[in-house]
Design a protein around this motif. Structure first.
Motif, PDB file in Angstrom:
ATOM      1  N   ALA A   1       0.817  -1.231   0.000  1.00 52.18           N
ATOM      2  CA  ALA A   1       0.000   0.000   0.000  1.00 52.18           C
ATOM      3  C   ALA A   1       0.842   1.267   0.000  1.00 52.18           C
ATOM      4  O   ALA A   1       0.597   2.190  -0.775  1.00 52.18           O
ATOM      5  CB  ALA A   1      -0.891  -0.022   1.269  1.00 52.18           C
ATOM      6  N   ASP A   2       1.844   1.174   0.780  1.00 51.48           N
ATOM      7  CA  ASP A   2       2.713   2.361   0.828  1.00 51.48           C
ATOM      8  C   ASP A   2       3.377   2.585  -0.531  1.00 51.48           C
ATOM      9  O   ASP A   2       3.518   3.712  -0.997  1.00 51.48           O
ATOM     10  CB  ASP A   2       3.797   2.177   1.904  1.00 51.48           C
ATOM     11  N   ALA A   3       3.792   1.478  -1.187  1.00 53.69           N
ATOM     12  CA  ALA A   3       4.460   1.600  -2.491  1.00 53.69           C
ATOM     13  C   ALA A   3       3.544   2.187  -3.538  1.00 53.69           C
ATOM     14  O   ALA A   3       3.938   3.057  -4.312  1.00 53.69           O
ATOM     15  CB  ALA A   3       4.949   0.198  -2.928  1.00 53.69           C
ATOM     16  N   LEU A   4       2.254   1.723  -3.460  1.00 54.15           N
ATOM     17  CA  LEU A   4       1.281   2.232  -4.411  1.00 54.15           C
ATOM     18  C   LEU A   4       1.034   3.716  -4.186  1.00 54.15           C
ATOM     19  O   LEU A   4       0.940   4.489  -5.134  1.00 54.15           O
ATOM     20  CB  LEU A   4      -0.029   1.442  -4.253  1.00 54.15           C
ATOM     21  N   LEU A   5       0.939   4.048  -2.965  1.00 52.00           N
ATOM     22  CA  LEU A   5       0.672   5.456  -2.616  1.00 52.00           C
ATOM     23  C   LEU A   5       1.774   6.362  -3.169  1.00 52.00           C
ATOM     24  O   LEU A   5       1.525   7.404  -3.784  1.00 52.00           O
ATOM     25  CB  LEU A   5       0.634   5.581  -1.066  1.00 52.00           C
ATOM     26  N   ILE A   6       2.978   5.894  -3.012  1.00 55.34           N
ATOM     27  CA  ILE A   6       4.099   6.697  -3.463  1.00 55.34           C
ATOM     28  C   ILE A   6       4.160   6.731  -4.997  1.00 55.34           C
ATOM     29  O   ILE A   6       4.398   7.782  -5.611  1.00 55.34           O
ATOM     30  CB  ILE A   6       5.401   6.125  -2.877  1.00 55.34           C
ATOM     31  N   ALA A   7       3.874   5.580  -5.624  1.00 51.90           N
ATOM     32  CA  ALA A   7       3.896   5.530  -7.087  1.00 51.90           C
ATOM     33  C   ALA A   7       2.851   6.454  -7.678  1.00 51.90           C
ATOM     34  O   ALA A   7       3.118   7.184  -8.647  1.00 51.90           O
ATOM     35  CB  ALA A   7       3.654   4.070  -7.547  1.00 51.90           C
ATOM     36  N   ARG A   8       1.683   6.446  -6.999  1.00 46.33           N
ATOM     37  CA  ARG A   8       0.602   7.297  -7.482  1.00 46.33           C
ATOM     38  C   ARG A   8       1.002   8.773  -7.389  1.00 46.33           C
ATOM     39  O   ARG A   8       0.824   9.536  -8.316  1.00 46.33           O
ATOM     40  CB  ARG A   8      -0.674   7.065  -6.613  1.00 46.33           C
ATOM     41  N   TRP A   9       1.673   9.175  -6.239  1.00 45.34           N
ATOM     42  CA  TRP A   9       2.057  10.572  -6.052  1.00 45.34           C
ATOM     43  C   TRP A   9       3.072  10.965  -7.111  1.00 45.34           C
ATOM     44  O   TRP A   9       3.025  12.026  -7.698  1.00 45.34           O
ATOM     45  CB  TRP A   9       2.660  10.714  -4.627  1.00 45.34           C
ATOM     46  N   LEU A  10       3.959   9.972  -7.409  1.00 46.10           N
ATOM     47  CA  LEU A  10       4.981  10.275  -8.398  1.00 46.10           C
ATOM     48  C   LEU A  10       4.369  10.447  -9.791  1.00 46.10           C
ATOM     49  O   LEU A  10       4.741  11.384 -10.519  1.00 46.10           O
ATOM     50  CB  LEU A  10       6.057   9.184  -8.431  1.00 46.10           C
ATOM     51  N   ASN A  11       3.431   9.514 -10.096  1.00 44.15           N
ATOM     52  CA  ASN A  11       2.747   9.640 -11.385  1.00 44.15           C
ATOM     53  C   ASN A  11       2.008  10.950 -11.477  1.00 44.15           C
ATOM     54  O   ASN A  11       2.004  11.614 -12.513  1.00 44.15           O
ATOM     55  CB  ASN A  11       1.760   8.473 -11.565  1.00 44.15           C
ATOM     56  N   LYS A  12       1.310  11.197 -10.337  1.00 44.17           N
ATOM     57  CA  LYS A  12       0.571  12.467 -10.291  1.00 44.17           C
ATOM     58  C   LYS A  12       1.483  13.674 -10.528  1.00 44.17           C
ATOM     59  O   LYS A  12       1.111  14.655 -11.166  1.00 44.17           O
ATOM     60  CB  LYS A  12      -0.067  12.611  -8.890  1.00 44.17           C
ATOM     61  N   HIS A  13       2.721  13.530 -10.151  1.00 45.03           N
ATOM     62  CA  HIS A  13       3.667  14.632 -10.372  1.00 45.03           C
ATOM     63  C   HIS A  13       4.487  14.442 -11.635  1.00 45.03           C
ATOM     64  O   HIS A  13       5.563  15.016 -11.810  1.00 45.03           O
ATOM     65  CB  HIS A  13       4.624  14.765  -9.143  1.00 45.03           C
ATOM     66  N   GLY A  14       3.984  13.602 -12.522  1.00 47.08           N
ATOM     67  CA  GLY A  14       4.600  13.473 -13.848  1.00 47.08           C
ATOM     68  C   GLY A  14       5.807  12.581 -13.880  1.00 47.08           C
ATOM     69  O   GLY A  14       6.569  12.596 -14.851  1.00 47.08           O
ATOM     70  N   VAL A  15       5.992  11.812 -12.871  1.00 50.46           N
ATOM     71  CA  VAL A  15       7.184  10.947 -12.866  1.00 50.46           C
ATOM     72  C   VAL A  15       6.723   9.518 -12.972  1.00 50.46           C
ATOM     73  O   VAL A  15       6.040   9.025 -12.070  1.00 50.46           O
ATOM     74  CB  VAL A  15       8.013  11.149 -11.576  1.00 50.46           C
ATOM     75  N   LYS A  16       7.188   8.925 -14.081  1.00 43.12           N
ATOM     76  CA  LYS A  16       6.791   7.534 -14.214  1.00 43.12           C
ATOM     77  C   LYS A  16       7.741   6.688 -13.398  1.00 43.12           C
ATOM     78  O   LYS A  16       8.935   7.002 -13.301  1.00 43.12           O
ATOM     79  CB  LYS A  16       6.879   7.099 -15.704  1.00 43.12           C
ATOM     80  N   CYS A  17       7.203   5.643 -12.831  1.00 40.32           N
ATOM     81  CA  CYS A  17       8.081   4.768 -12.067  1.00 40.32           C
ATOM     82  C   CYS A  17       7.591   3.333 -12.075  1.00 40.32           C
ATOM     83  O   CYS A  17       6.434   3.093 -12.250  1.00 40.32           O
ATOM     84  CB  CYS A  17       8.171   5.295 -10.622  1.00 40.32           C
ATOM     85  N   THR A  18       8.584   2.446 -11.940  1.00 40.23           N
ATOM     86  CA  THR A  18       8.248   1.070 -11.700  1.00 40.23           C
ATOM     87  C   THR A  18       8.899   0.708 -10.387  1.00 40.23           C
ATOM     88  O   THR A  18       9.937   1.248 -10.029  1.00 40.23           O
ATOM     89  CB  THR A  18       8.840   0.180 -12.813  1.00 40.23           C
TER      90      THR A  18
END
Lengths: 899, 134
Positions: A15-32
């Motif tokens: 959950a924490d990983a998803l939360l962070i990935a979502r924030w990053l995506n939301k800020h235009g940063v793609k991540c895996t």
């Protein structure tokens, strides 16, 4: 930022990983992302593909953040790790940061995580970019290192890590070989090993300063070479190591050695050169100076350095020397030579001959090299020589003594100015003359002989003569010539030195002096005035003829006598004292009446004028005395004095006598008249007779007064003095009391005296009467002696007033009465002087005696001694005729006729 | 002596006591006596009335004896003069001898006895005068 960032979660919750990935995506940063929850998975995930960041939970069931952090850092220290935790203590947070965590984000504040991830990734990317850049640079650097002509090696305590080709070549080993050997012991000269090791140890101990040193390397083939090392501490593969930059400096070292050697040689040469040298630049300041220079000036090298040559040159020499040096700088000269003085450190001035030349150093910089030579001694010797020569020349030429040099051949070599003046010839004229040319013809033969004697073997070296010379103007002068021969070693004559002195004046003065002395001697000897020199020994030095005649002594007799010997005993002591004073200088001039005694015993009066003189040559003092015989004047004076006294007294007595006689006339005449008128037998006759008797006595007294004062008339006749005195002796025997023995020694035929017999009787009667008084009733003797005296000088000297041309009868009357003292003696002939009680004597007796004797042309003297007696001597001039003519005794006329 | 005829005698003496004495002796002898106290007075008196004899002192004020004698003998050649003196006030001059040379017939030194005086007076009066006077 990468297109897609790879995140590795160390998490047990997705959950924490998803939360962070979502924030990053939301800020235009793609991540895996990939999630691991244990070490094994973590290491596998890290090795599977590259990750950009690790996000680690703090607490995991099988795992925790510190472990994850250590694993990540072990894999890739550069991979950023952010710890995400629900809660974490400060201490734990600090530990994590120390361990290398990039950041710590609380789950309650996850909003911070996104930017932190982006920042860390950006940071890492930048780091990686830098690393790549560094690696590129390193590669380039590595290429550079490997290809460098300088030897480069990396070493550590573990051995050689790296050595480039140049390094290997330098030592002749391959890199592998180098790595397998003990570098320090093999590659370096045994003498350098300790030093190199010391540097290495220091570096390993943390000394980060680069070490730069030179050492002798040993090649593989054993040959030595010079290597320069620049060693500094580096980190090699994370380990401390040393980077060595080595340069083969053998050639440079050799060049340097040669340069040093050359420099040393040059310096030694410069320093030890026997010539004093210094070097100075355009600014004139001394750059270096050698030992000789320092010794010359007495300064140390340090003291000389920086100072300028002018500092040592005295002001007065600067003008002559310094401008010369400037010519070097202006190119007018390459070298200048000069001589000037310099002042040493000790203040002493020395003469220096300097030679300055311009030269250039290796850099082409111009400088001056100066050579100095101490010429003081030479200079002083030269100056002394010149001065000495000048002195002698000047001395010779200017000396007031006429001098010349004459050759053995008899030619003038040189005649000085004084000689030119003396003889009137010029220096050039002398050169053509012979020394005898100017000698007076009459002195020629003599001078030739003298000169000739000088040239004879064994002849004198020095002669001196007085000869006449003839000046050029014809005047004849007297010259004192002194000739000295200067001989060669073999005795032959080298030259003749002659001195000439004009003694014309002296010769003339001498002649004049001799003449003058003769004149004075003649004058002195023949002077009518008695003169005597008395030396300060109190003796006669010389007495002239008049003096000898005056005193009756010969010159030779006087020579052994003292002046006091001819003086009257009464004054000799006093006069001797006076002479002493004169010699002592306390009495300068003396004009005094002196009483002298001639050889014949006669005493004379002289007026002495004496003056103390000093002999200018001997400094001896003399008294020059002039004597004038004043006996006659003195006697006349005495007589005049006495006669004046007598005249005064006589006038007085005469006046009294006149009036007295007038008084007596009535007494006598009227008493007689009265008597005659009385009858015979009248009692008054007796009274009147007494009056007459008294008047008669008074009349006799007046007669006495008149006698001594010559107021009476006496009758002069030729008297047989022997008979006269016999009669007087009879009278004396009658009047003297019987207590007195009367002795008469009346010489027979003594001679004739012109005189008054009665007066002569009264003279001896008077003396007899006085004698009786002097004996005052005691038993005594009275003696009367008459003798004839042949007058001689002795007598005349003893009895002033006697005439040497006449003979005398001497009547000596002597008693042994009370005698008289000197004061009484001096006055006894004065009228009215008496020693008797008032009424007993008139004081006229001896005055009358004196008057009578004097009127007979005679002299009366008296001598007396208290308690012994008195002696009168009466000298009466005798008639020259030897025949005795009897003269009838004339009886004094009675004042009153007998009745 | 008593039978001698009287003579007129002029006494010249400055001393009064001498004049009295001479007068007494001469008058006692019977002579007529006149007195003058100095030479001038004596000469004047003699001119007025000549005397047989002049007895004059020598040393006198105004006109002394020798001068008086010279004047009197000049004017009266036959004059008879006896000079008397008590001795000179000035030495070396024998005035009485001088007086005799200038014409005094007799001289007497004072003091003298009356016999001496009268003897002299008589002798002079009896003696010849130049002019054969008396």
């Amino acid at each position: 930022m990468p297109d897609e960032i790879q995140i590795l979660f160390v998490e047990d919750s997705e959950a924490d990983a998803l939360l962070i990935a979502r924030w990053l995506n939301k800020h235009g940063v793609k991540c895996t992302y990939e999630i691991v929850d244990n070490v094994k998975d973590l290491l596998g995930a890290l090795g599977s593909r590259p990750r950009d960041i690790v996000l680690s939970d703090y607490n995991l069931p099988q795992f925790d953040a510190p472990q994850a952090l250590a694993a990540v850092r072990a894999f890739d220290p550069d991979l950023p790790v952010i710890v995400v935790s629900g809660s974490i203590g400060e201490e734990q947070a600090a530990d994590l940061m120390r361990m290398g965590a990039r950041d710590i984000v609380l789950k309650s504040n996850l909003i911070r995580l996104g930017p932190a991830i982006l920042r860390e990734i950006a940071d890492r990317m930048e780091r990686q970019r830098l690393v790549r850049h560094v690696i590129d640079a390193e590669r380039r650097f590595s290429d550079l290192v490997k290809g460098s002509i300088q030897g480069i090696a990396i070493v550590s305590r573990h051995g050689l890590h790296f050595a480039n080709d140049a390094y290997c070549r330098m030592f002749g080993y391959s890199a592998e070989e180098l790595a397998s050997i003990h570098r320090n012991k093999v590659l370096y000269h045994a003498d350098d090993q300790a030093r190199i090791k010391q540097f290495a140890t220091a570096r390993m101990s943390g000394d980060s300063s680069p070490h730069h040193y030179e050492a002798r390397g040993v090649r593989r083939d054993g040959s030595l070479f010079w290597v320069e090392h620049l060693s500094n501490r580096v980190t090699w593969n994370g380990q401390p190591a040393t980077q060595i930059v080595a340069v083969d400096i053998t050639d440079r070292k050799e060049a340097e050695r040669k340069l040093v050697e050359r420099e040393r040689k040059y310096r030694e040469t410069f320093e030890n050169a026997p010539v004093a040298m210094f070097r100075n630049g355009f600014d004139r300041k001394i750059v270096e100076s050698n030992a000789a220079m320092r010794q010359l000036l007495g300064y140390s090298e340090e003291e000389l350095a920086g100072r300028r040559p002018r500092d040592f040159i005295p002001e007065e020499d600067k003008a002559d020397s310094l401008p010369l040096v400037d010519k070097l700088w202006t190119g007018e000269a390459d070298r200048v030579d000069m001589e000037h003085r310099m002042i040493r450190r000790d203040g002493k001035t020395i003469w220096v001959r300097t030679s300055v030349s311009l030269t250039r150093d290796d850099d082409g910089q111009p400088f001056l090299i100066t050579h100095c030579q101490d010429t003081t001694e030479r200079r002083e010797a030269e100056l002394a020589l010149v001065a000495s020569e000048n002195q002698y020349r000047e001395l010779f030429d200017n000396t007031p003594v006429a001098m010349c040099w004459v050759s053995p051949e008899g030619h003038y070599i040189q005649a000085n100015r004084a000689l030119q003046d003396l003889l009137g010839y010029s220096a050039e004229e002398f050169l053509t003359m012979h020394p005898l040319d100017t000698v007076h013809p009459e002195d020629q033969a003599f001078s030739q002989d003298s000169m000739g004697s000088l040239f004879r073997p064994g002849g004198p070296d020095f002669i001196s003569d007085e000869v006449r010379h003839i000046r050029k103007d014809g005047r004849v002068i007297w010259v004192l010539i002194a000739i000295r021969i200067v001989r060669n070693e073999d005795g032959s004559v080298r030259y003749i030195l002659a001195q000439l002195q004009d003694i014309t004046g002296r010769r003339e003065a001498e002649n004049a002096l001799v003449a003058s002395e003769n004149q004075f001697r003649v004058l002195f000897e023949n002077a009518p005035v008695a003169m005597a020199w008395i030396s300060n020994t109190g003796k006669f030095f010389r007495a002239n003829r008049a003096y000898q005649e005056m005193l009756g002594y010969s010159e030779s007799e006087l020579a052994t006598m003292r002046p006091v010997d001819v003086m009257h005993p009464d004054i000799a002591a006093q006069r001797a004292e006076r002479m002493k004073k004169m010699f002592a200088g306390t009495s300068e001039l003396s004009s005094i009446e002196n009483r002298l005694v001639r050889k014949d015993g006669k005493s004379i009066w002289v007026l002495v004028n004496a003056k103390v003189m000093t002999d200018p040559r001997t400094e001896e003092r003399y008294i020059l005395a002039h004597l004038q015989d004043i006996t006659a004047r003195k006697t006349a004076e005495e007589q005049l004095f006495h006669s004046q006294k007598m005249e005064a007294l006589g006038n007085l007595a005469g006046g009294i006598a006149h009036d007295f006689n007038n008084m007596l006339l009535p007494i006598v005449a009227l008493t007689e008249l009265t008597k005659a008128s009385l009858p015979d037998g009248d009692a008054l006759h007796e009274n009147l007779d007494t009056v007459l008797e008294a008047a008669d006595k008074a009349g006799k007294l007046v007669k006495q007064i008149l006698t001594f004062s010559r107021q009476d008339q006496s009758e002069k006749a030729e008297i047989d003095i022997s008979r006269c005195m016999k009669e007087a002796l009879g009278l004396i025997k009658n009047i003297l009391p019987s207590s007195i023995t009367v002795n008469g020694h009346i010489g027979r035929d003594v001679g004739t005296v012109i005189g008054d017999q009665a007066q002569l009787h009264s003279v001896v009667l008077n003396l007899a009467s006085n004698a009786a008084d002097a004996m005052a009733g005691r038993v005594g003797e009275f003696e009367i002696t008459l003798t004839r005296l042949a007058t001689d000088a002795e007598l005349v000297a003893l009895v002033p007033g006697l005439d040497i041309a006449r003979n005398y009868a001497r009547i000596v009357v002597r008693d042994n009465g009370s005698g008289m003292d000197k004061q009484t003696l001096d006055k006894i002939f004065n009228p009215f002087f008496t020693t008797k009680a008032p009424g007993e004597g008139t004081g006229l007796g001896l005055a009358m005696v004196h008057g009578i004797v004097e009127r007979h042309g005679g002299v009366v003297t008296v001598s007396s001694e208290l308690g012994v007696g008195t002696r009168f001597a009466i000298y009466l001039p005798l008639q020259d005729t030897s025949a005795l003519v009897a003269s009838p005794a004339s009886v004094p006329k009675p004042l009153v006729p007998a009745e | 002596m008593m039978e001698r005829k009287m003579a007129r005698v002029l006494i010249i003496d400055d001393e009064k006591l001498a004049r009295i004495t001479l007068r007494k002796i001469l008058e006692n002898a019977g002579h007529d006596v006149a007195e003058a106290s100095n030479g001038s007075e004596g000469i004047a008196m003699y001119r007025a009335q000549p005397a047989d004899l002049v007895v004059t002192d020598i040393i006198m004020p105004d006109k002394e004896g020798v001068e008086t004698i010279i004047e009197l003998t000049r004017d009266f050649p036959n004059i008879r003069i006896i000079a008397i003196s008590g001795g000179g006030r000035t030495r070396n001059l024998d005035f009485l001898k001088l007086a005799q040379q200038y014409g005094a017939k007799h001289v007497l030194a004072k003091p003298f006895s009356q016999q001496e005086l009268l003897g002299a007076v008589n002798a002079v009066l009896d003696g010849p005068s130049v002019a054969g006077h008396a």
